[in-house]
Write an enzyme that holds these catalytic residues in place. Structure first.
Site, mmCIF file in Angstrom:
data_model
loop_
_atom_site.group_PDB
_atom_site.id
_atom_site.type_symbol
_atom_site.label_atom_id
_atom_site.label_comp_id
_atom_site.label_asym_id
_atom_site.label_seq_id
_atom_site.Cartn_x
_atom_site.Cartn_y
_atom_site.Cartn_z
ATOM 1 N N ASP A 197 -3.326 4.799 0.855
ATOM 2 C CA ASP A 197 -4.068 3.535 1.002
ATOM 3 C C ASP A 197 -4.180 3.123 2.472
ATOM 4 O O ASP A 197 -5.254 2.769 2.947
ATOM 5 C CB ASP A 197 -3.361 2.397 0.246
ATOM 6 C CG ASP A 197 -3.402 2.588 -1.247
ATOM 7 O OD1 ASP A 197 -4.339 3.255 -1.718
ATOM 8 O OD2 ASP A 197 -2.500 2.080 -1.936
ATOM 9 N N TYR A 198 -3.052 3.194 3.185
ATOM 10 C CA TYR A 198 -3.159 2.677 4.547
ATOM 11 C C TYR A 198 -3.905 3.646 5.462
ATOM 12 O O TYR A 198 -4.502 3.235 6.456
ATOM 13 C CB TYR A 198 -1.803 2.200 5.101
ATOM 14 C CG TYR A 198 -0.989 3.185 5.879
ATOM 15 C CD1 TYR A 198 -1.293 3.461 7.221
ATOM 16 C CD2 TYR A 198 0.103 3.815 5.318
ATOM 17 C CE1 TYR A 198 -0.534 4.355 7.941
ATOM 18 C CE2 TYR A 198 0.866 4.700 6.027
ATOM 19 C CZ TYR A 198 0.540 4.979 7.335
ATOM 20 O OH TYR A 198 1.282 5.876 8.038
ATOM 21 N N MET B 84 0.841 -1.204 0.000
ATOM 22 C CA MET B 84 0.000 0.000 0.000
ATOM 23 C C MET B 84 0.873 1.251 0.000
ATOM 24 O O MET B 84 2.029 1.190 0.436
ATOM 25 C CB MET B 84 -0.874 0.023 1.253
ATOM 26 C CG MET B 84 -1.906 -1.086 1.270
ATOM 27 S SD MET B 84 -2.940 -0.963 2.734
ATOM 28 C CE MET B 84 -4.356 -1.886 2.190
ATOM 29 N N ASP B 85 0.297 2.364 -0.461
ATOM 30 C CA ASP B 85 1.003 3.630 -0.264
ATOM 31 C C ASP B 85 0.400 4.325 0.958
ATOM 32 O O ASP B 85 -0.506 3.792 1.603
ATOM 33 C CB ASP B 85 0.946 4.499 -1.530
ATOM 34 C CG ASP B 85 -0.466 4.930 -1.886
ATOM 35 O OD1 ASP B 85 -1.351 4.855 -1.013
ATOM 36 O OD2 ASP B 85 -0.700 5.341 -3.033
ATOM 37 N N SER B 86 0.927 5.506 1.257
ATOM 38 C CA SER B 86 0.511 6.149 2.511
ATOM 39 C C SER B 86 -0.982 6.506 2.488
ATOM 40 O O SER B 86 -1.643 6.463 3.529
ATOM 41 C CB SER B 86 1.349 7.390 2.769
ATOM 42 O OG SER B 86 1.209 8.293 1.699
#
Lengths: 131, 139
Positions: free
Chosen positions: B89-90, B85-87
């Site tokens: 997404d999380y 995930m990227d920032s």
């Protein structure tokens, strides 16, 4: 807090705000969140190309505040025509209209400022209509 | 109501999955959208166990596109390193977990969280049981 953390914090705030404003409207909720995420990922926002990152973070925080306080969705219920139920929640800004009822100070000509409308000087009586 | 229909559709399509889960996965999770409203479909419990929280967290994660099978997710799984995930997404996941458990991740904590386990621990520490007298459907 670093700029990246501020941005992510604003992002979380915006997501939370969408769920307050559009709680029962999945389509709207989804659209708002997609829009926010898309703009977050852009290095330059084409709608405001001159804004710095700091300004964009502030803009997002303002959007969140607006969503929480000033968006109220209405839902038509039953067969009754023109009758909507409004989703007024605890964050909704509810004005009391006190500033309208208040008499304003004197103007530069020494006279009393109009408290509203075109009649000048008259105190507006707020009559609540019930029914 | 539409969510009742969803719930029915969901239960029919995922009978085996539900049977395996500790508790039924909230019906909202079956939709192909990433975010759902905050309506909860599970019954309120007065206390949560770590296993409960992990199972429900994994079902929340299931509503996202994952690069690994959800069966491999555990306490040590990291959002960026392991789930790809990227920032953003999380942070989507964090907010979805907030809606699932009715908690709010403190800014300082949220910015430091890296793994599913850290989320689970935070939720366990900050979860307030729903009042028994309150109907969860109304809340």
């Amino acid at each position: 807090m670093s700029l990246a953390k501020q941005a992510l914090s604003a992002y979380r705030g915006a997501l939370r705000a969408t769920s307050i404003a559009f709680n029962n409207d999945v389509a709207m909720l989804q659209a708002a969140r997609t829009q926010i995420k898309t703009k977050m990922a852009l290095e330059v926002d084409p709608d405001m190309p001159d804004k710095s990152v700091e300004e964009r973070i502030k803009h997002l925080n303002d959007v969140s505040l607006f969503l929480r306080r000033n968006i109220v969705q209405g839902r038509k219920e039953g067969d009754e025509e023109n009758k909507y139920f409004l989703n007024i929640h605890e964050d909704t800004e509810l004005g009391d209209n006190d500033d309208i009822k208040k008499k304003k100070g004197k103007n530069s000509f020494g006279g009393e400022m109009a408290s509203g409308g075109c009649c000048g000087g008259g105190e507006i009586k707020m009559n609540e209509r019930r029914g | 109501m539409h969510y009742k229909m969803l719930r029915l559709a969901y239960s029919m399509r995922n009978v085996t999955k539900v049977a395996r889960a500790v508790r039924p996965v909230p019906a909202a999770r079956m939709q192909p959208v990433r975010f759902m409203n905050g309506v909860k479909f599970y019954s309120s419990t007065s206390s949560l166990t770590k296993e409960d929280v992990l199972a429900r967290s994994i079902s929340v994660l299931n509503s996202f596109e994952l690069k690994v099978p959800s069966s491999s997710i555990g306490m040590e799984t990291e959002f960026i390193k392991d789930l790809g995930m990227d920032s953003l997404d999380y942070n989507d996941v964090l907010v979805a977990l907030e809606e699932e458990f009715d908690v709010v991740f403190d800014d300082n904590v949220a910015n430091e969280i890296k793994s599913v386990g850290e989320c689970v621990d935070y939720i366990l520490k900050n979860y307030t049981p729903a009042e028994e007298s309150l109907d969860p459907e109304i809340r």
